[in-house]
Design an enzyme around this catalytic site. Structure first.
Site, PDB file in Angstrom:
ATOM      1  N   LYS A 247     -12.379  47.411  35.020  1.00  0.00           N
ATOM      2  CA  LYS A 247     -12.760  46.797  36.297  1.00  0.00           C
ATOM      3  C   LYS A 247     -11.951  45.529  36.523  1.00  0.00           C
ATOM      4  CE  LYS A 247     -17.213  48.436  35.349  1.00  0.00           C
ATOM      5  NZ  LYS A 247     -18.239  47.939  34.433  1.00  0.00           N
TER       6      LYS A 247
ATOM      7  N   LYS B 190      -5.407  49.151  29.344  1.00  0.00           N
ATOM      8  CA  LYS B 190      -6.531  50.061  29.564  1.00  0.00           C
ATOM      9  C   LYS B 190      -6.958  50.081  31.023  1.00  0.00           C
ATOM     10  CE  LYS B 190     -10.591  47.173  29.060  1.00  0.00           C
ATOM     11  NZ  LYS B 190     -12.019  47.251  28.860  1.00  0.00           N
TER      12      LYS B 190
ATOM     13  N   LYS C 120     -10.121  36.838  27.641  1.00  0.00           N
ATOM     14  CA  LYS C 120     -10.765  36.384  28.880  1.00  0.00           C
ATOM     15  C   LYS C 120     -10.375  34.949  29.184  1.00  0.00           C
ATOM     16  CE  LYS C 120     -14.272  39.709  29.571  1.00  0.00           C
ATOM     17  NZ  LYS C 120     -15.177  40.372  28.618  1.00  0.00           N
TER      18      LYS C 120
HETATM   19  P1  ADP Z   1     -14.973  47.368  31.959  1.00  0.00           P
HETATM   20  O1  ADP Z   1     -14.117  47.248  30.730  1.00  0.00           O
HETATM   21  O2  ADP Z   1     -14.353  48.217  32.998  1.00  0.00           O
HETATM   22  O3  ADP Z   1     -15.407  46.050  32.502  1.00  0.00           O
HETATM   23  P2  ADP Z   1     -17.388  47.672  30.462  1.00  0.00           P
HETATM   24  O4  ADP Z   1     -16.815  46.550  29.663  1.00  0.00           O
HETATM   25  O5  ADP Z   1     -18.707  47.428  31.076  1.00  0.00           O
HETATM   26  O6  ADP Z   1     -16.317  48.099  31.531  1.00  0.00           O
HETATM   27  O7  ADP Z   1     -17.436  48.961  29.523  1.00  0.00           O
HETATM   28  C1  ADP Z   1     -18.523  49.842  29.407  1.00  0.00           C
HETATM   29  C2  ADP Z   1     -18.211  50.959  28.427  1.00  0.00           C
HETATM   30  O8  ADP Z   1     -17.043  51.676  28.856  1.00  0.00           O
HETATM   31  C3  ADP Z   1     -17.883  50.486  27.009  1.00  0.00           C
HETATM   32  O9  ADP Z   1     -18.401  51.426  26.084  1.00  0.00           O
HETATM   33  C4  ADP Z   1     -16.401  50.498  26.953  1.00  0.00           C
HETATM   34  O10 ADP Z   1     -15.909  50.710  25.635  1.00  0.00           O
HETATM   35  C5  ADP Z   1     -16.075  51.695  27.821  1.00  0.00           C
HETATM   36  N1  ADP Z   1     -14.754  51.524  28.433  1.00  0.00           N
HETATM   37  C6  ADP Z   1     -14.394  50.666  29.413  1.00  0.00           C
HETATM   38  N2  ADP Z   1     -13.081  50.812  29.735  1.00  0.00           N
HETATM   39  C7  ADP Z   1     -12.614  51.804  28.920  1.00  0.00           C
HETATM   40  C8  ADP Z   1     -11.344  52.443  28.771  1.00  0.00           C
HETATM   41  N3  ADP Z   1     -10.300  52.123  29.533  1.00  0.00           N
HETATM   42  N4  ADP Z   1     -11.230  53.413  27.835  1.00  0.00           N
HETATM   43  C9  ADP Z   1     -12.290  53.788  27.075  1.00  0.00           C
HETATM   44  N5  ADP Z   1     -13.503  53.230  27.167  1.00  0.00           N
HETATM   45  C10 ADP Z   1     -13.682  52.253  28.070  1.00  0.00           C
END
Ligand code: ADP
Ligand code: TRP
Length: 349
Positions: free
Chosen positions: A217, A214, A111
């Protein structure tokens, strides 16, 4: 009954990564365990959302949780900031968290590099983490202690299992470190060490369709549960491909492998096999594969999408759900907090 807990930050609509990495598993296990699922609105403050967007995002995740099949009667569904005990445990745990180990957390380093790259208008790989000029860049203490707050979320309900995607593995490991450290320091087994929940499989990483990395968002490459058929098809058809292999059984470039990874999640095994054979004998047409992939993604997401707006607009229902969740969550949280405070030495006069 063992306790399962997980949360998702309220930073926009849920995408396929959130669904396959987390939410789908929440729905599967909600009747088998004592489940707590929440919306991590405090965590989303690290990126300073506008106050107007803040509430809307919480409501969005709540509506999408319920539309995807989470039942507020089966599991405890709540908003993180409705449970102040979490913030209190976070303060206690912060005293056991060392600056060095927090600075070494991969998500923090990523980050920081991303924020610096944006501020300097450069590519992320041109930025070194050790460049210490943070002037004007939003690298706040909340971002540094993000894993401590996450540990507080988990430990406050003494959770045994945490269903998350692969990207959260290191944070979860840190929650175990803090649980152990607290138990050792105060000589009591107050916190169980939480484990990842993965149905005996590897933790999932849903790739983006833009080549590597991956789906996320912040990555700007999401296919959302809220996307309509046209949007999904457009996003999938735009996925990076090439003119196809020229030698039988060639190794797969990462961006093609990503298409297959997604297909494995949404399509029939026979469909995946069909396109694999075509890849191996060099007759694959990526256009056809992407059309099939888009159709199969829609089969999973459209039934969820159909329900989202109705739930989102039902204020009375959402109020009832969050009040019920808050009450159940606070009951469990305050019991744990009392034990922790007693162990630390707080006494009532
Ligand atoms: P983002 O990464 O999109 O900001 P979050 O960090 O809020 O979303 O993630 C919420 C949940 O979704 C967590 O359990 C995270 O491990 C899972 N997650 C987010 N992106 C992925 C991905 N590309 N593949 C698998 N799990 C994911
Ligand atoms: N950090 C998680 C994410 O970005 C969200 C989260 C916050 C969480 N607290 C949690 C996940 C507790 C599981 C348990 O995805």
């Amino acid at each position: 009954m063992e306790t399962v807990l997980s949360g998702i930050r309220s930073t926009g609509h849920l995408h396929l990564g959130n669904y396959f990495g987390a939410l789908r598993n929440f729905v599967k296990i909600q009747n088998t365990y004592n489940c707590y699922f929440f919306i991590a609105d405090l965590h989303s403050l690290t990126t300073h959302p506008h106050p107007e967007d803040f509430h809307r995002s919480v409501r969005t995740i709540l509506a999408e949780y319920i539309a995807a099949g989470l039942d507020p009667e089966s599991s405890t569904l709540f908003v993180q900031s409705d449970v102040p005990e979490v913030s209190e445990l976070y303060v206690l745990l912060n005293m056991l968290a060392y600056k060095g180990e927090l600075e070494r957390t991969t998500s923090f380093k990523d980050k920081v590099r991303l924020a610096k790259a944006k501020a300097r208008n450069k590519a992320v790989n041109e930025i070194s983490y050790d460049d210490h000029d943070d002037e004007g860049i939003n690298i706040n203490a909340g971002l540094l202690t993000y894993p401590v707050l996450m540990a507080a979320d988990i430990l406050i309900h003494r959770a045994n299992y945490v269903p998350v995607g692969k990207d959260q593995e290191q944070h979860l490991e840190y929650a175990r470190v803090l649980a152990r450290r607290f138990n050792n320091m105060y000589g009591e087994e107050i916190f169980p060490e939480p484990k990842a929940f993965n149905f005996g499989n590897e933790l999932i990483k849903v790739p983006g369709l833009d080549g590597s990395g991956k789906m996320g968002k912040s990555e700007g490459n999401g296919i959302y549960l809220y996307d309509d058929e046209k949007t999904i098809t457009k996003k999938v058809m735009r996925a990076l491909t090439d003119s196809g292999p020229t030698e039988p059984n060639s190794p797969m470039p990462e961006y093609i492998n990503n298409l297959f990874t997604l297909m494995n999640l949404v399509s029939d095994p026979s469909t995946v096999e069909f396109f694999k054979e075509k890849y191996n004998d060099c007759s694959i047409r990526y256009g056809d594969m992407k059309k099939q992939l888009a159709a199969d993604i829609c089969k999973v997401t459209l039934p969820i999408r159909e329900k989202i707006d109705a739930v989102y607009n039902d204020t009375d229902y959402l109020r009832k759900v969050t009040q019920m969740g808050r009450d159940k969550a606070r009951e469990s949280a305050s019991a744990t907090l009392s034990l922790a405070k007693k162990a630390v030495g707080f006494k009532v006069f």
